[in-house]
Design a protein around this motif. Structure first.
Motif, PDB file in Angstrom:
ATOM      1  N   ILE A 285       0.843  -1.187   0.000  1.00  0.00           N
ATOM      2  CA  ILE A 285       0.000   0.000   0.000  1.00  0.00           C
ATOM      3  C   ILE A 285       0.883   1.244   0.000  1.00  0.00           C
ATOM      4  N   VAL A 286       0.671   2.112  -0.974  1.00  0.00           N
ATOM      5  CA  VAL A 286       1.353   3.405  -0.993  1.00  0.00           C
ATOM      6  C   VAL A 286       0.321   4.477  -0.694  1.00  0.00           C
ATOM      7  N   GLY A 287       0.683   5.393   0.181  1.00  0.00           N
ATOM      8  CA  GLY A 287      -0.254   6.438   0.589  1.00  0.00           C
ATOM      9  C   GLY A 287       0.252   7.814   0.241  1.00  0.00           C
ATOM     10  N   PRO A 288       0.298   8.151  -1.047  1.00  0.00           N
ATOM     11  CA  PRO A 288       0.887   9.435  -1.450  1.00  0.00           C
ATOM     12  C   PRO A 288       0.067  10.627  -0.975  1.00  0.00           C
ATOM     13  N   ARG A 289       0.795  11.638  -0.511  1.00  0.00           N
ATOM     14  CA  ARG A 289       0.156  12.913  -0.175  1.00  0.00           C
ATOM     15  C   ARG A 289       0.166  13.854  -1.366  1.00  0.00           C
ATOM     16  N   THR A 290       1.073  13.565  -2.334  1.00  0.00           N
ATOM     17  CA  THR A 290       1.202  14.419  -3.514  1.00  0.00           C
ATOM     18  C   THR A 290       1.343  13.555  -4.756  1.00  0.00           C
ATOM     19  N   ALA A 291       1.142  14.176  -5.923  1.00  0.00           N
ATOM     20  CA  ALA A 291       1.321  13.468  -7.191  1.00  0.00           C
ATOM     21  C   ALA A 291       2.772  13.050  -7.378  1.00  0.00           C
TER      22      ALA A 291
END
Length: 329
Positions: A285-291
């Motif tokens: 699972i990756v939880g990016p805050r930005t593009a």
């Protein structure tokens, strides 16, 4: 994007899973929608959330953001394998009634209806138990899930933070009831935290569950945290800061960053790529805050790690060894 099957299902999912925990608390709705569009365009189709995400007074906000994204159309909902979770009490502190949380049949029934409304959909593809409920009989949980499957409100059930013995218990009971049982397990698993290899991953493989690791960078510890301190004056925080107070952990992380610097590789991308080499793993699972963070994660899917590098990583962060041999003295 490379694809695989989600456990014992016919669902094809990308090798990365989009985690949405930051949508709402740290990433506003507009940017969250941009990230979801970019993830889907890149081939990430398993989106993971939970009814409690948004946290505090904003519990449920993350599901609402996803629901508003689905409402934009463009076959967004049809293209996504949607996963959410149940367990937390969704009331405020003053409204925390005893039957409004955990995995009783009553709460599962209430929770799924509320999630469907927030997500603006008629079904959830993967409905996950966020934690173990020690007080609710397993048979009651499966009865509630069976009703939801028959109603078409969910397709499959999965677990999160289950020990190996609980995975076995849940699936043995499901088998006796003629049900499919759990098809996935979300667990804490990364280079710096490999205890899942002792029992959780072997149990998941034995029962045909897809393994979906959360915190693949161990709270940022594997994302180049020391280098960021040195080069940018950006100090570690949270779990990373706590871990780096240990001299031995700091030495491990330094050795890890030095090794990857020698190979010209980014620590965060290698940590994700390493998980993709592990037996039984569906996708971290990756939880990016930005593009930009999403773009970095996507590069990990195409990163091929040599046997030599994998051996060196094992030397820095040794695993517990294969079960059951590792249990022997």
């Amino acid at each position: 994007m490379k694809y695989t099957q989600l456990g014992r299902t016919g669902l094809k999912v990308g090798r990365l899973v989009l985690g949405t925990m930051n949508f709402g608390p740290q990433t506003d709705e507009t940017d969250s929608h941009t990230i979801m569009d970019a993830a889907l365009d890149a081939g990430i189709n398993l989106f993971d959330t939970a009814n409690v995400y948004g946290w505090g007074e904003n519990k449920g906000r993350t599901e609402e953001i996803i629901g508003n994204w689905f409402a934009k159309g463009g076959d967004r909902r049809d293209k996504v394998v949607l996963a959410t979770k149940v367990y937390a009490n969704m009331g405020t502190e003053d409204e925390a009634w005893p039957n409004h949380d955990k995995l009783s049949a009553l709460n599962i029934r209430r929770a799924v209806e509320a999630s469907l409304k927030r997500l603006r959909t008629d079904h959830i593809d993967l409905y996950q138990f966020h934690h173990v409920d020690r007080n609710t009989p397993v048979e009651e949980i499966w009865q509630a899930i069976d009703v939801l499957i028959q109603q078409g409100k969910i397709l499959y059930a999965g677990s999160s933070n289950f020990p190996g013995w609980k995975i076995a218990q849940a699936n043995e009971r499901a088998g006796r009831l003629g049900m499919v049982g759990l098809v996935s397990e979300q667990c804490l698993y990364n280079l710096a935290e490999r205890r899942a290899e002792m029992e959780v991953v072997p149990a998941a493989q034995e029962y045909g569950l897809g393994v979906i690791p959360w915190s693949p960078l161990h709270g940022g510890l594997l994302g180049g945290v020391i280098k960021k301190e040195v080069e940018g004056g950006r100090r570690a925080s949270g779990r990373s800061a706590d871990a780096l107070t240990s001299t031995s952990v700091r030495a491990q992380v330094q050795a890890y960053e030095d090794l990857l610097d020698k190979h010209g590789l980014e620590p965060g991308e290698v940590a994700l790529a390493w998980l993709l080499t592990r037996p039984g793993v569906t996708g971290p699972i990756v939880g990016p805050r930005t593009a930009e963070q999403l773009a970095s994660a996507l590069r990990a899917v195409e990163l091929e790690l040599s046997e030599e590098l994998l051996a060196e990583l094992d030397g820095i962060f040794p695993g517990p060894g294969p079960a059951p041999e590792a249990f022997a003295w």
